[in-house]
Design an enzyme around this catalytic site. Structure first.
Site, PDB file in Angstrom:
ATOM      1  N   GLU A  69       0.726  -1.348  -0.070  1.00 52.35           N
ATOM      2  CA  GLU A  69       0.258   0.052  -0.112  1.00 52.35           C
ATOM      3  C   GLU A  69       1.139   1.238  -0.075  1.00 52.35           C
ATOM      4  OE1 GLU A  69      -3.639  -2.162   2.563  1.00 52.35           O
ATOM      5  OE2 GLU A  69      -2.551  -0.194   3.356  1.00 52.35           O
TER       6      GLU A  69
ATOM      7  N   LYS B 141       2.604   4.470   1.075  1.00 52.74           N
ATOM      8  CA  LYS B 141       2.712   4.972   2.502  1.00 52.74           C
ATOM      9  C   LYS B 141       2.627   6.504   2.133  1.00 52.74           C
ATOM     10  CE  LYS B 141       5.754   5.251   6.517  1.00 52.74           C
ATOM     11  NZ  LYS B 141       5.301   6.463   6.793  1.00 52.74           N
TER      12      LYS B 141
ATOM     13  N   ARG C 133      -1.619   9.758  10.505  1.00 47.23           N
ATOM     14  CA  ARG C 133      -2.419   8.508  10.771  1.00 47.23           C
ATOM     15  C   ARG C 133      -3.732   9.097  11.543  1.00 47.23           C
ATOM     16  NH1 ARG C 133       0.445   3.466  12.164  1.00 47.23           N
ATOM     17  NH2 ARG C 133      -1.060   1.855  12.228  1.00 47.23           N
TER      18      ARG C 133
ATOM     19  N   PHE D  86      -7.136   2.380   5.343  1.00 44.13           N
ATOM     20  CA  PHE D  86      -6.745   1.152   5.149  1.00 44.13           C
ATOM     21  C   PHE D  86      -6.703  -0.242   6.117  1.00 44.13           C
ATOM     22  CE2 PHE D  86      -3.319   4.041   7.003  1.00 44.13           C
ATOM     23  CZ  PHE D  86      -3.282   3.570   8.095  1.00 44.13           C
TER      24      PHE D  86
ATOM     25  N   ARG E  36       5.302  -2.787  17.684  1.00 47.58           N
ATOM     26  CA  ARG E  36       6.149  -2.568  16.324  1.00 47.58           C
ATOM     27  C   ARG E  36       6.671  -4.397  15.783  1.00 47.58           C
ATOM     28  NH1 ARG E  36       7.890   1.850  14.065  1.00 47.58           N
ATOM     29  NH2 ARG E  36       7.806   2.899  15.922  1.00 47.58           N
TER      30      ARG E  36
ATOM     31  N   LYS F  46       7.763  -0.729   6.561  1.00 50.08           N
ATOM     32  CA  LYS F  46       7.694   0.321   5.699  1.00 50.08           C
ATOM     33  C   LYS F  46       9.081   0.381   4.666  1.00 50.08           C
ATOM     34  CE  LYS F  46       9.440   2.809   9.603  1.00 50.08           C
ATOM     35  NZ  LYS F  46       9.122   4.174  10.728  1.00 50.08           N
TER      36      LYS F  46
END
Length: 553
Positions: free
Chosen positions: A246, A248, A253, A340, A415, A421
Site C-alpha cells: 500500500e 505510504k 495517521r 487501510f 512494532r 515500511k
C-alpha cells in the site's frame, strides 16, 4: 487519601534508580489503594494529571507558579527566581522557600489527593477574562495547605517535571505484581482502552480473565499498530511471501470512530481533532455504512480537490493545530483520507481477524469518493510488480510503500513483524526536544541550539543525545521559538529546560559514542527534517533503537 501518603512514595522513588526497586515500591503501594483512587494515583505516579488521550491542558508556566509561591511565602518574585537558578528545580526552590510561609488557612486541614486533583482539574477548565488570576488562586490555595515537601511535588506535577522515572513499563509491571496478573495482558488491555486506571481496576477485581476480555470502546482511541523498516521490496517479500503493498502516504495517521450518531477523529497521538476537520466528519457520516465502526487511515493535505498531489506535512500540521477560523482553513488546505484498516464493526472487535478479512469488511462498508477512499493496494509476490508500485508511490509525491502480512491480526501499540515500511531516504530518528539556548545579536529573542533526547521506555526518562544548532532560517527559528517558548520550565543564563512535548524527525551523518550526553551517544551534524505533530513523546525513538542502528539491525 492524604496527599502526604503519596508524597512518601514519591520520596522513596526519588531515592532509587533501580527499575526493580521502583517496580516493587509502586506495586506495594498500588495493593493498598482503593479502587476509586487508582486512576488518579496512577496518573500522578507517572507525573500526569490527565489520560494521554485527553485534550485537557493545565496551561501553567513557571511565571504563574512563581507568583503563587510569592503569594504564599511573602517572598518577592525575583528572590524566588534566584532560588530556582540556584537549585535548578522549581519544586526544590518551593520546598525551601515555603518552610516559613506567611499564608495559611485559618483551620488548616491535611491536603488530600482528591483536593490536589480537583484544583488541577479546575486549572485546565479556566479560560476567558481573569483566567490567569484564577489559575494563580487555585495554585496558591494548594500551596497554602501543603507542607513544604508536598509543595515540591505539587509544583512538579503542575509543571510536568516530576522526573521520578516511573514510565509505562514500570507501571505495567507494578500492576502485574500488585494484582498477580500477566504483564503482557496489562499491556494489551491498556493499548485497547487507553486508561491505565481502568486497566488496574480490571486487574485487581477480575484478574487475567478480565484483562483478556478488555475490549475497544468507541470514542476512546486505541494505540495504533506500528511498522518495522526494511531496505527494499525484495526484503519485504522475503519476510512475508505474498504481501499487500500500500502507498505510504505523506500525512497523519487517523482513527475515525463512528457510534451513536457521533463521529470522532483521533490522531496517532490519541489527540481528538474532530473540531479541526468538520469536512472529514461529514465524509465519515455519509460514507461509512455502519451503525458503529472504527476505521483507520492516513489523512493527507493536498494541493486542491482536483489535484491530489500531497502538500508538505507542515501544511497538515497547521490544520491539526488550528482551533479557530476552521472554515477558512478547509478552503486553504484541503485534505483527503485514505483508509487501510478497520478494528471495530457494528459492536464486534476485529483485531483478531486476519488483515485480508478486515480489508474485505472495510471495502464492503466504505462508499468511496475522491476525497474519502481506500488506500491504493497491490497484492503480489512478484518483486518487479512491487517495485513498479513503489516507484509509482514516489512519483505521486508520497513517502514510499507499506508491505503487510495478509494473515496478520491487528496488534495495537506494537512494532511487530506484521507490516514493513519501505522509504528511499536515509535512516532518521524521532527525538524529543528537552532544552534550548537563547540566541545572540539579532537572534537574541529566538531559541536555538535544541537539545535532543531519546526515550527510556521503562522509566519514561529522556536521555540527551546531541544538539541541533545549524541550518535554520530566521523564519524557522521564529516558528520553533513560538512552539517551544510556552514549554519553558526553567532558565539558567541563556540555557532553558523544556517540557518534553515536541517530537522532531532528525537526520544526521553518523552516531558516535560519547560521554557528553546522558544516552552515551552523540549525533554528528543533526539536522531538522520536520516537526512530528502526529507523534507523542512516547513514540520517540529509544536508546534500544540507537543501539540497533549501530549494530546494523
Amino acid at each position: 487519601m492524604d496527599f502526604s501518603t503519596l508524597v512518601e512514595i514519591y520520596e522513596k522513588l526519588e531515592k532509587t534508580t533501580s527499575r526493580l526497586e521502583m517496580t516493587s515500591i509502586v506495586s506495594e503501594f498500588l495493593s493498598t489503594v482503593p479502587d476509586d483512587k487508582l486512576p488518579v494515583i496512577l496518573l500522578f505516579l507517572m507525573g500526569r494529571v490527565f489520560p494521554i488521550w485527553s485534550d485537557k491542558e493545565l496551561g501553567v508556566g513557571s511565571k504563574l507558579v512563581i507568583k503563587a509561591i510569592s503569594n504564599v511565602s511573602g517572598i518577592p518574585e525575583f528572590r524566588i527566581e534566584d532560588k530556582i537558578r540556584e537549585t535548578g528545580d522549581t519544586g526544590l526552590a518551593a520546598e525551601s522557600l515555603l518552610v516559613k510561609k506567611v499564608q495559611t488557612t485559618l483551620f488548616q486541614e491535611k491536603l488530600t489527593v482528591e483536593k490536589v486533583h480537583h484544583n488541577l482539574e479546575k486549572l485546565a477548565s479556566v479560560e476567558g477574562k481573569g483566567a490567569q488570576d484564577k489559575k494563580i488562586s487555585y495554585i496558591t490555595e494548594l500551596l497554602s495547605f501543603a507542607e513544604p515537601v508536598e509543595a515540591k511535588y505539587i509544583i512538579r506535577l503542575i509543571l510536568e517535571e516530576l522526573r521520578l522515572g516511573v514510565g509505562e513499563g514500570i507501571v505495567r509491571d507494578a500492576i502485574a505484581r500488585a494484582f498477580n496478573v500477566d504483564a503482557k495482558l496489562v499491556e494489551r488491555a491498556y493499548s485497547l482502552i487507553s486508561d491505565i486506571g481502568e486497566v488496574a481496576k480490571i486487574a485487581k477485581n477480575e484478574g487475567n480473565e478480565g484483562l483478556k476480555k478488555a475490549k475497544i470502546i468507541p470514542g476512546r482511541p486505541i494505540e495504533v499498530m506500528l511498522a518495522q523498516k526494511v531496505e527494499n521490496v525484495s526484503e519485504a517479500l522475503k519476510k512475508l511471501g505474498i504481501a499487500a503493498f500500500e502507498i505510504k502516504y505523506d500525512g497523519a495517521r487517523l482513527q475515525i470512530h463512528k457510534y451513536n450518531n457521533v463521529v470522532e477523529l483521533f490522531t496517532r497521538r490519541l489527540e481528538n481533532v474532530t473540531r479541526q476537520f468538520p469536512e472529514v466528519v461529514k465524509y465519515a457520516e455519509k460514507n461509512i455504512k455502519a451503525n458503529s465502526a472504527i476505521v483507520e487511515g492516513e489523512m493527507v493535505a493536498i494541493i486542491s480537490k482536483e489535484n491530489r498531489h500531497p502538500r508538505p506535512f507542515q501544511d497538515l500540521s497547521k490544520r491539526i493545530k488550528r482551533k479557530y477560523n476552521i472554515e477558512e482553513m478547509i478552503e486553504k488546505i484541503p485534505v483527503e483520507v485514505n483508509l487501510f484498516d478497520i478494528v471495530y464493526y457494528n459492536g464486534k472487535q476485529l483485531i483478531d481477524e486476519k488483515f485480508n478479512e478486515r480489508r474485505k469488511i472495510l471495502r464492503k462498508i466504505i462508499n468511496e469518493t475522491n476525497l474519502f477512499r481506500l488506500s491504493d493496494q497491490l497484492v503480489t509476490d512478484d518483486a518487479k510488480k512491487a517495485e513498479e508500485f513503489y516507484e509509482r508511490a514516489l512519483d505521486l509525491g508520497h513517502e514510499g510503500v507499506m508491505a503487510k502480512n495478509l494473515d496478520a491480526p491487528y496488534q495495537p501499540g506494537s512494532r511487530v513483524g506484521y507490516m514493513y515500511k519501505i522509504k528511499p531516504i536515509m535512516e532518521t530518528l524521532d527525538l524529543v526536544i528537552v532544552g534550548a539556548t537563547w540566541g545572540e545579536g539579532r537572534r537574541a529573542h529566538w531559541l536555538g541550539s535544541y537539545l535532543l533526547a531519546v526515550r527510556d521506555p521503562d522509566t519514561g526518562d529522556f536521555l540527551t543525545i546531541g544538539r541541533m544548532a545549524t541550518g535554520f532560517t530566521d523564519d524557522q527559528l521564529k516558528e520553533m521559538t513560538s512552539i517551544l517558548k510556552p514549554l519553558i520550565t526553567e532558565q539558567i543564563g541563556k540555557e532553558v529546560k523544556l517540557k518534553p512535548k515536541i517530537v522532531v524527525e532528525v537526520g544526521y551523518e553518523e552516531i558516535q559514542r560519547s560521554p557528553t550526553y546522558e544516552s552515551g551517544y552523540a549525533l554528528r551534524f543533526p539536522r531538522l527534517i520536520r516537526i512530528r505533530d502526529d507523534k507523542q513523546v512516547k513514540d520517540a525513538d529509544t536508546l534500544q533503537r540507537i543501539e540497533e542502528i549501530l549494530r546494523g539491525s
